[in-house]
Structure formats: structure tokens, C-alpha cells
Design a protein around this motif. Structure first.
Motif, PDB file in Angstrom:
ATOM      1  N   THR A   1      -4.669  -3.545  20.731  1.00  0.00           N
ATOM      2  CA  THR A   1      -5.156  -3.483  19.839  1.00  0.00           C
ATOM      3  C   THR A   1      -6.444  -2.587  19.147  1.00  0.00           C
ATOM      4  OG1 THR A   1      -4.522  -6.130  19.792  1.00  0.00           O
ATOM      5  CG2 THR A   1      -6.925  -5.971  18.964  1.00  0.00           C
ATOM      6  N   PRO A   2      -6.548  -1.839  18.684  1.00  0.00           N
ATOM      7  CA  PRO A   2      -7.456  -1.083  18.563  1.00  0.00           C
ATOM      8  C   PRO A   2      -8.769  -1.352  17.916  1.00  0.00           C
ATOM      9  CG  PRO A   2      -6.369  -0.512  16.862  1.00  0.00           C
ATOM     10  CD  PRO A   2      -5.302  -2.546  17.462  1.00  0.00           C
ATOM     11  N   ARG A   3     -10.358  -0.872  18.446  1.00  0.00           N
ATOM     12  CA  ARG A   3     -10.927  -1.717  18.142  1.00  0.00           C
ATOM     13  C   ARG A   3     -11.809   0.073  17.379  1.00  0.00           C
ATOM     14  NH1 ARG A   3     -16.641  -1.158  21.823  1.00  0.00           N
ATOM     15  NH2 ARG A   3     -16.130   0.748  21.603  1.00  0.00           N
ATOM     16  N   SER A   4     -11.346   0.955  17.156  1.00  0.00           N
ATOM     17  CA  SER A   4     -11.725   2.134  16.109  1.00  0.00           C
ATOM     18  C   SER A   4     -10.548   2.625  15.691  1.00  0.00           C
ATOM     19  CB  SER A   4     -12.631   3.580  16.771  1.00  0.00           C
ATOM     20  OG  SER A   4     -11.052   3.937  17.043  1.00  0.00           O
TER      21      SER A   4
ATOM     22  N   ARG B   1      -8.712   5.459  20.013  1.00  0.00           N
ATOM     23  CA  ARG B   1      -9.258   6.563  20.803  1.00  0.00           C
ATOM     24  C   ARG B   1      -9.779   5.318  22.171  1.00  0.00           C
ATOM     25  NH1 ARG B   1      -9.313  11.370  21.254  1.00  0.00           N
ATOM     26  NH2 ARG B   1     -11.393  11.265  23.101  1.00  0.00           N
ATOM     27  N   SER B   2     -10.263   3.183  21.807  1.00  0.00           N
ATOM     28  CA  SER B   2     -10.574   2.508  21.937  1.00  0.00           C
ATOM     29  C   SER B   2      -9.934   0.895  21.466  1.00  0.00           C
ATOM     30  CB  SER B   2     -12.251   2.644  21.338  1.00  0.00           C
ATOM     31  OG  SER B   2     -12.795   3.383  21.905  1.00  0.00           O
ATOM     32  N   GLY B   3      -9.630   0.544  22.862  1.00  0.00           N
ATOM     33  CA  GLY B   3      -9.095  -1.262  22.062  1.00  0.00           C
ATOM     34  C   GLY B   3      -9.303  -1.768  23.542  1.00  0.00           C
ATOM     35  N   ILE B   4      -7.906  -2.747  23.203  1.00  0.00           N
ATOM     36  CA  ILE B   4      -7.468  -3.088  24.786  1.00  0.00           C
ATOM     37  C   ILE B   4      -6.383  -3.836  24.406  1.00  0.00           C
ATOM     38  CG2 ILE B   4      -7.288  -5.599  24.978  1.00  0.00           C
ATOM     39  CD1 ILE B   4     -10.330  -6.627  24.238  1.00  0.00           C
ATOM     40  N   LEU B   5      -5.168  -2.883  25.634  1.00  0.00           N
ATOM     41  CA  LEU B   5      -4.432  -3.246  26.132  1.00  0.00           C
ATOM     42  C   LEU B   5      -3.620  -4.100  26.430  1.00  0.00           C
ATOM     43  CD1 LEU B   5      -1.201  -1.681  25.004  1.00  0.00           C
ATOM     44  CD2 LEU B   5      -2.065  -0.125  27.209  1.00  0.00           C
ATOM     45  N   GLN B   6      -2.472  -4.911  25.815  1.00  0.00           N
ATOM     46  CA  GLN B   6      -2.307  -6.097  27.183  1.00  0.00           C
ATOM     47  C   GLN B   6      -1.093  -6.022  27.515  1.00  0.00           C
ATOM     48  OE1 GLN B   6      -3.904 -10.239  25.755  1.00  0.00           O
ATOM     49  NE2 GLN B   6      -4.272  -8.819  23.255  1.00  0.00           N
ATOM     50  N   THR B   7      -0.734  -6.140  28.664  1.00  0.00           N
ATOM     51  CA  THR B   7       0.615  -6.108  28.806  1.00  0.00           C
ATOM     52  C   THR B   7       1.675  -7.247  28.978  1.00  0.00           C
ATOM     53  OG1 THR B   7      -0.193  -4.457  30.761  1.00  0.00           O
ATOM     54  CG2 THR B   7       2.094  -5.180  31.502  1.00  0.00           C
TER      55      THR B   7
ATOM     56  N   ALA C   1      -0.169   8.900  28.645  1.00  0.00           N
ATOM     57  CA  ALA C   1       0.124   7.911  29.137  1.00  0.00           C
ATOM     58  C   ALA C   1       1.028   6.798  27.885  1.00  0.00           C
ATOM     59  CB  ALA C   1      -0.455   6.627  29.782  1.00  0.00           C
ATOM     60  N   PHE C   2       0.891   6.631  27.058  1.00  0.00           N
ATOM     61  CA  PHE C   2       0.882   5.792  25.901  1.00  0.00           C
ATOM     62  C   PHE C   2       1.331   6.609  24.321  1.00  0.00           C
ATOM     63  CE2 PHE C   2      -0.120   3.042  29.098  1.00  0.00           C
ATOM     64  CZ  PHE C   2       0.702   2.304  29.707  1.00  0.00           C
ATOM     65  N   PRO C   3       1.532   7.809  23.732  1.00  0.00           N
ATOM     66  CA  PRO C   3       1.413   8.249  22.727  1.00  0.00           C
ATOM     67  C   PRO C   3       2.352   7.899  21.227  1.00  0.00           C
ATOM     68  CG  PRO C   3       3.340   9.265  23.869  1.00  0.00           C
ATOM     69  CD  PRO C   3       2.759   8.497  25.218  1.00  0.00           C
ATOM     70  N   GLU C   4       2.772   6.628  22.061  1.00  0.00           N
ATOM     71  CA  GLU C   4       3.500   6.134  20.570  1.00  0.00           C
ATOM     72  C   GLU C   4       2.355   5.259  20.815  1.00  0.00           C
ATOM     73  OE1 GLU C   4       5.073   5.898  23.829  1.00  0.00           O
ATOM     74  OE2 GLU C   4       7.032   6.682  23.359  1.00  0.00           O
ATOM     75  N   LEU C   5       1.337   4.111  21.624  1.00  0.00           N
ATOM     76  CA  LEU C   5       0.124   3.956  20.752  1.00  0.00           C
ATOM     77  C   LEU C   5      -0.912   4.238  19.905  1.00  0.00           C
ATOM     78  CD1 LEU C   5      -0.314   1.392  23.162  1.00  0.00           C
ATOM     79  CD2 LEU C   5       1.617   1.272  21.418  1.00  0.00           C
ATOM     80  N   ALA C   6      -0.657   5.157  20.891  1.00  0.00           N
ATOM     81  CA  ALA C   6      -2.654   6.114  20.608  1.00  0.00           C
ATOM     82  C   ALA C   6      -1.992   7.278  19.596  1.00  0.00           C
ATOM     83  CB  ALA C   6      -2.958   7.098  21.826  1.00  0.00           C
ATOM     84  N   ILE C   7      -0.721   7.891  19.382  1.00  0.00           N
ATOM     85  CA  ILE C   7      -0.182   8.991  18.213  1.00  0.00           C
ATOM     86  C   ILE C   7      -0.232   7.955  17.066  1.00  0.00           C
ATOM     87  CG2 ILE C   7       0.089  11.453  17.820  1.00  0.00           C
ATOM     88  CD1 ILE C   7      -0.090  11.822  20.873  1.00  0.00           C
ATOM     89  N   ALA C   8       1.136   7.641  18.064  1.00  0.00           N
ATOM     90  CA  ALA C   8       2.006   6.970  16.570  1.00  0.00           C
ATOM     91  C   ALA C   8       1.769   6.206  16.062  1.00  0.00           C
ATOM     92  CB  ALA C   8       3.489   7.370  17.523  1.00  0.00           C
ATOM     93  N   SER C   9       0.191   5.415  16.085  1.00  0.00           N
ATOM     94  CA  SER C   9      -0.460   4.056  15.842  1.00  0.00           C
ATOM     95  C   SER C   9       0.729   2.883  15.806  1.00  0.00           C
ATOM     96  CB  SER C   9      -0.429   4.285  14.439  1.00  0.00           C
ATOM     97  OG  SER C   9      -1.745   5.395  14.539  1.00  0.00           O
TER      98      SER C   9
ATOM     99  N   ASP D   1     -13.017   5.860  24.492  1.00  0.00           N
ATOM    100  CA  ASP D   1     -12.856   7.438  24.451  1.00  0.00           C
ATOM    101  C   ASP D   1     -11.082   8.061  24.913  1.00  0.00           C
ATOM    102  OD1 ASP D   1     -13.356   9.806  23.959  1.00  0.00           O
ATOM    103  OD2 ASP D   1     -15.337  10.371  25.503  1.00  0.00           O
ATOM    104  N   ASP D   2     -10.281   7.304  24.349  1.00  0.00           N
ATOM    105  CA  ASP D   2      -8.480   7.974  24.914  1.00  0.00           C
ATOM    106  C   ASP D   2      -8.433   7.083  26.379  1.00  0.00           C
ATOM    107  OD1 ASP D   2      -6.118   8.898  24.114  1.00  0.00           O
ATOM    108  OD2 ASP D   2      -6.893  10.000  24.735  1.00  0.00           O
ATOM    109  N   ARG D   3      -9.089   7.186  27.237  1.00  0.00           N
ATOM    110  CA  ARG D   3      -8.973   6.663  28.590  1.00  0.00           C
ATOM    111  C   ARG D   3      -8.487   5.477  29.409  1.00  0.00           C
ATOM    112  NH1 ARG D   3      -8.878  11.461  30.418  1.00  0.00           N
ATOM    113  NH2 ARG D   3      -9.004  10.869  33.047  1.00  0.00           N
ATOM    114  N   ILE D   4      -8.047   5.124  30.086  1.00  0.00           N
ATOM    115  CA  ILE D   4      -7.732   4.128  30.507  1.00  0.00           C
ATOM    116  C   ILE D   4      -8.630   3.633  31.667  1.00  0.00           C
ATOM    117  CG2 ILE D   4      -6.238   2.195  30.833  1.00  0.00           C
ATOM    118  CD1 ILE D   4      -3.885   3.672  29.747  1.00  0.00           C
ATOM    119  N   TYR D   5      -9.767   2.495  31.469  1.00  0.00           N
ATOM    120  CA  TYR D   5     -10.797   3.284  32.596  1.00  0.00           C
ATOM    121  C   TYR D   5     -10.675   1.891  33.181  1.00  0.00           C
ATOM    122  CZ  TYR D   5     -14.198   0.402  29.742  1.00  0.00           C
ATOM    123  OH  TYR D   5     -15.391  -0.795  29.417  1.00  0.00           O
ATOM    124  N   CYS D   6     -10.534   0.408  33.298  1.00  0.00           N
ATOM    125  CA  CYS D   6     -10.238  -0.623  33.512  1.00  0.00           C
ATOM    126  C   CYS D   6      -9.543  -1.328  33.170  1.00  0.00           C
ATOM    127  CB  CYS D   6     -11.786  -1.607  32.969  1.00  0.00           C
ATOM    128  SG  CYS D   6     -12.121  -2.473  34.151  1.00  0.00           S
TER     129      CYS D   6
END
Length: 522
Positions: free
Chosen positions: A153-156, A160-166, A123-131, A104-109
Motif C-alpha cells: 500500500t504506497p503512500r506516495s 518510495r514510501s508505504g506499508i508492506l503486509q505479509t 528486495a522487491f523491484p516488482e513492487l517498487a519499480i513495476a508498481s 524513502d525506499d528503505r524498509i526501516y521497521c
């Protein structure tokens, strides 16, 4: 320098020029070929480096994709429930610094810091907005200031949901982008308009220096590309040419030598003679024989001239001896016979008119001259008397003297040309029984100037008269010489005093003028 040596020297110089030119051309072509081959090799090395780097990066990113999809079921669960599974995943993926869960557009963990509440799109508009799926950033949490690569790696579909790997991209690039000299001096990975260069921890745009060129190749599976910087391929190819020079010189020298050998025949005068016969470069000339008593023209001696389009006029003293050595004199004699037969209708048609043709001793072998006369001369039903002139320097073997006897039998007269300059022998005169002796122009020219040679001339005249052999004096150039020879009973005179050698086709007109006007006044 004798004429023959000068002509042969021209052929040798031309052969040398052709061989040297081709050798130089081979050298240039070889070095040019090696230049383009080396240039292509350099370009291929750069492409191979980029291909390998792309393949290795793709192989590293692929398991991260799989791991993210396998972990996608944890998204949405409470952080304290999924943190330890995230840590287990992190331990299995050695290139990952941390795993972040977004819902839900929140990095919660975070696998490292636990629960959090950070706006993903802020925090990361390039990923969230620019896809975008990847992003190069500077780590500001764990190893501050170090570069990292974010793999989203988006789930939707709404991101707004997914996994972000550093990803520890600096570690990966340190062994995947190591340059290979001299083709690749610098290697850079590009993600979303940002670049990370091997050996440089700063994320900044990479530009080639003045003497560098760049080569870019993009991955087909992930949104990144590899940029390579290195020397101009042509410059590297030029630098490699000195090492290629010894082999190129050896090859060019070998080809030049082969050309030198190959042109030994085609560039030789003997080959030119063969070509000249077929190309009708030879011209039949004649020189009148003047009756010393009546001053009338009793006949002609056929001569051969050669106008070579490649060399100009070539003197008989050059090509006749060579033709004899190369067994080409018989074809030349046949050419003369063919031409005179063709001109017979324009020549005096009476038995008192003589046509003399020079025949080499080699043409007497196995009655070859008789065979040629039967094929070329007698079928034309000639009226003039044929005289075969044999140069005295060409002594006939005993076996060929039977040919002479047969010539006498069929009505062909024999003349010994250049008498007194070769095989002077009374037995030779007796064996051949010549009908005519031709006094060489050396003795004719000595009249009035050289007492010794003049004495020899008198002896030759006396010898011929005692043997009842007709005499023809060559090289008559003055009235004094003509008078001297006429007084001593020489039968016929020949030389510039009466006429220079002329094309056979010009003789009828000359004969007409001679009959009307006599010798020209000089």
C-alpha cells in the motif's frame, strides 16, 4: 392374406413406424437436452466456485487495505516509537504475519524484528519499480520456505514510501480454495505471474493434465485471479446420461404411445377415405350391360375406384365395407352421382339406356337417398333410366322399405345385387318388389364346371321369371357362359367377356367401337 387385412396391416405398420420414429427422436432429443443441461450445470458450478473464492479473498483483503491506510500515519516515525502499535495491529489482523514500514525506499521497521535498513527497490523491484500491488514470495525470515503474499500500500506515487503486509496466503488458500468434486479438482490463486495451488506449498506454475480443462476468473478489485482445473464439462455430462436414461425412455415411450393413439384416426383407412373424397382421389368407373337378345349395350353399372397417392390402388372390397361401417358410404355415393351427372351429356340420352348405381342400405335411412337424388340427379333432367342397386347382404329394415316404395313411385328402378349370396327370402322379394335381380358372378362362374351351383343358377333364373323380374348376370367371362345364360332367358349380361370396368370418361369411345365392331375377339 385377404386384401383388406393386407391394407390394414400396412396402415398399422406405418403407424408403428411413425410412433417408433418419434419415440426414438424424443429419446435422442431428451438425452441431448439433458446432456447440454448437465454440461451447462457443470460450467455454472465452476463459475460459482470461482465467484465465491474471489468474493472471499476480496473480503479478506479489504480490511487489510483499511488497516494499512489507518496505519499510514506511522510511516516516517522512528521504529521504536511505532513497533508496539504495529504489534497491536498485527494481533488484530490474524491473517498477517508481519507489517513492514517503508520510507524513502528503505524498509526501516518490522513488526517482528524491529528496526532494519533494507533497500525496498532491491528486495522487491516488482513492487517498487513495476508498481505491482501484490506479490507471491517464499518466506525466508519467520517460517522459512512457506509461501506468503505481499500486499503493498504506497503512500506516495513514486512507491518510495508505504506499508508492506505479509499475508499468510497458505492458510487462506487452505480453506478458500478447497476443491469441490467432481466439477473442480484443483484450485489455484495467481499473482503477478506466479501461482499457489491448494494443497501444494510450492509457488510454481500450475498446468492442466491431459484430461483437464481450466477456467480462469480475475478479481475486479485486486491484481490476482483464480484458476480452476477439472474434467471437461462434456465428459461429466456424458457420465451423467445413464442416470437420465430411465426417465428419457419413459418419456419417449409415453410420447410414442400418444402418437400411436393420435394416428389411429389420421392413419386409418376411414380418415384416408375422407381425405380422398375432398382430394378427388376417387374415380368413377363403369361396366357395360349387354342385352342378351340384341347384343346391344343397354346401360352401365357405375363402379368406384380409389387411387390413393399414399397407398396406390385400393380395391373396392377393402374400402367399401369400411366406408359402410364408418358412415362414409353416403358421401361416396353422392360423389358418384355428381360425377355421372357431369358426364350425362356424353352418355346416350334415351330412356332405354340404364344407369345403375350401388347404394348401401344405410343410405335408405330417413329417405336420405331420395333427398340426394332430388338435389343431385333430378335437377340435371336426366333421360336415362336410373337403377338403384342394393346388395342383398344389406337387408333393409321395414321402416326403410317405404323409401323403396317412394323410389318406385318417382320412376327409379330397384335391383338386388349379388342375389343368392345373402338374405335369400321370398318375403323379402315380395316386400321390396325389385325390378331387377343380378346373378352373382359366383354362380355365373360355375356354369359348365359346378353342377350344384349351376342348378342354383337355374333356380334363380326360374324364380325371377315367375315373379316377372328382369335378370342381369354378372361375371360373364366366356362365350359358353354367355350362351348358357342367353338360352335360359337372362335379360342382360355383364363381365370381362364384353368389357372390363373402365373410367366413365372412356365409355363413349368404347360404345362407339362396340356399335361398329361388336365384342372384341380374345
Amino acid at each position: 392374406m385377404p386384401m383388406s387385412q393386407e391394407v390394414f396391416g400396412q396402415f398399422r405398420r406405418k403407424r408403428l413406424f411413425i410412433a417408433a420414429t418419434i419415440a426414438a427422436l424424443v429419446l435422442v432429443v431428451t438425452l441431448t437436452f439433458r446432456f447440454f443441461e448437465e454440461k451447462s450445470h457443470v460450467e455454472q458450478q465452476s463459475r460459482s466456485f470461482a465467484d465465491r473464492a474471489i468474493q472471499r479473498f476480496d473480503r479478506l483483503f479489504s480490511p487489510l487495505d483499511i488497516a494499512a491506510n489507518n496505519t499510514m500515519g506511522l510511516v516516517g516515525l522512528k521504529c521504536d516509537q511505532v513497533r508496539y502499535p504495529l504489534i497491536e495491529k498485527l494481533a488484530a489482523l490474524q491473517t498477517i504475519r508481519s507489517i513492514l514500514l517503508v520510507d524513502d525506499d528503505r524498509i526501516y521497521c518490522s513488526s517482528i524484528f524491529g528496526a532494519s535498513n533494507i533497500s525496498f527497490s532491491n528486495a522487491f523491484p516488482e513492487l517498487a519499480i513495476a508498481s505491482q500491488r501484490m506479490m507471491l514470495v517464499v518466506d525466508d525470515q519467520l517460517l522459512k520456505g512457506s509461501p506468503v503474499l505481499l500486499l503493498w500500500t504506497p503512500r506516495s506515487l513514486d512507491n518510495r514510501s508505504g506499508i508492506l503486509q505479509t499475508i499468510n496466503i497458505e492458510l487462506m488458500s487452505s480453506y478458500l480454495l478447497e476443491p469441490t468434486l467432481p466439477w473442480v479438482e484443483r484450485a489455484v490463486i495467481n499473482v503477478g505471474g506466479k501461482s499457489l495451488e491448494y494443497g501444494n506449498p510450492m509457488i510454481e506454475a500450475a498446468q492442466p493434465s491431459e484430461d483437464e480443462v481450466s477456467y480462469i476468473q480475475a478479481s475486479l478489485r485486486y491484481p490476482y485471479s483464480i484458476t480452476l482445473f477439472g474434467p471437461e464439462p462434456a465428459a461429466l455430462a456424458i457420465l451423467s446420461l445413464p442416470s437420465q436414461l430411465p426417465l428419457a425412455l419413459l418419456l419417449s415411450a409415453l410420447v410414442g404411445y400418444v402418437v400411436w393413439l393420435a394416428t389411429a384416426n389420421r392413419m386409418s383407412l376411414s380418415w384416408q377415405i375422407s381425405v380422398g373424397i375432398n382430394a378427388r382421389e376417387f374415380i368413377v368407373y363403369c361396366q357395360p350391360l349387354i342385352n342378351a337378345r340384341t347384343n346391344g349395350c343397354d346401360g352401365i353399372e357405375l363402379l368406384l375406384r380409389w387411387h390413393n397417392p399414399r397407398q396406390g390402388w385400393i380395391a373396392p372390397d377393402v374400402f367399401i365395407p369400411l366406408a359402410e361401417r364408418q358412415n362414409l358410404i353416403a358421401p361416396l355415393t353422392r360423389f358418384v352421382l355428381t360425377e355421372v351427372v357431369r358426364q350425362l351429356p356424353q352418355l346416350p340420352g334415351c330412356a332405354g339406356f340404364h344407369i345403375a348405381i350401388n347404394v348401401a342400405a344405410s343410405h335408405f335411412h330417413q329417405q336420405e337417398i331420395i333427398n340426394d337424388l332430388q338435389k343431385l340427379w333430378w335437377p340435371a333432367d336426366p333421360k336415362p333410366q336410373l337403377i338403384v342397386e342394393l346388395t342383398e347382404r344389406d337387408a333393409l329394415p321395414v321402416v326403410d322399405q317405404s323409401t323403396v316404395a317412394y323410389l318406385h313411385k318417382i320412376g327409379v328402378k330397384l335391383a338386388i345385387d349379388d342375389f343368392g349370396t345373402g338374405h335369400s327370402s321370398l318375403s323379402y322379394l315380395k316386400t321390396l318388389s325389385p325390378d331387377v335381380l343380378k346373378i352373382d358372378k359366383i354362380f355365373t362362374g360355375a356354369i359348365g364346371t359346378d353342377a350344384i351351383n349351376a342348378t342354383v343358377t337355374d333356380m334363380v333364373i326360374s324364380l325371377a321369371q315367375r315373379l316377372n323380374i328382369a335378370l342381369v348376370a354378372e361375371g360373364v367371362e366366356t362365350a359358353q357362359q354367355a350362351e348358357y345364360l342367353r338360352d335360359r332367358g337372362v335379360n342382360a349380361l355383364q363381365g370381362y367377356f364384353y368389357a372390363r370396368p373402365m373410367p366413365l370418361t372412356d365409355f363413349p369411345q368404347w360404345l362407339e367401337n362396340w356399335r361398329q365392331n361388336g365384342p372384341a375377339t380374345e
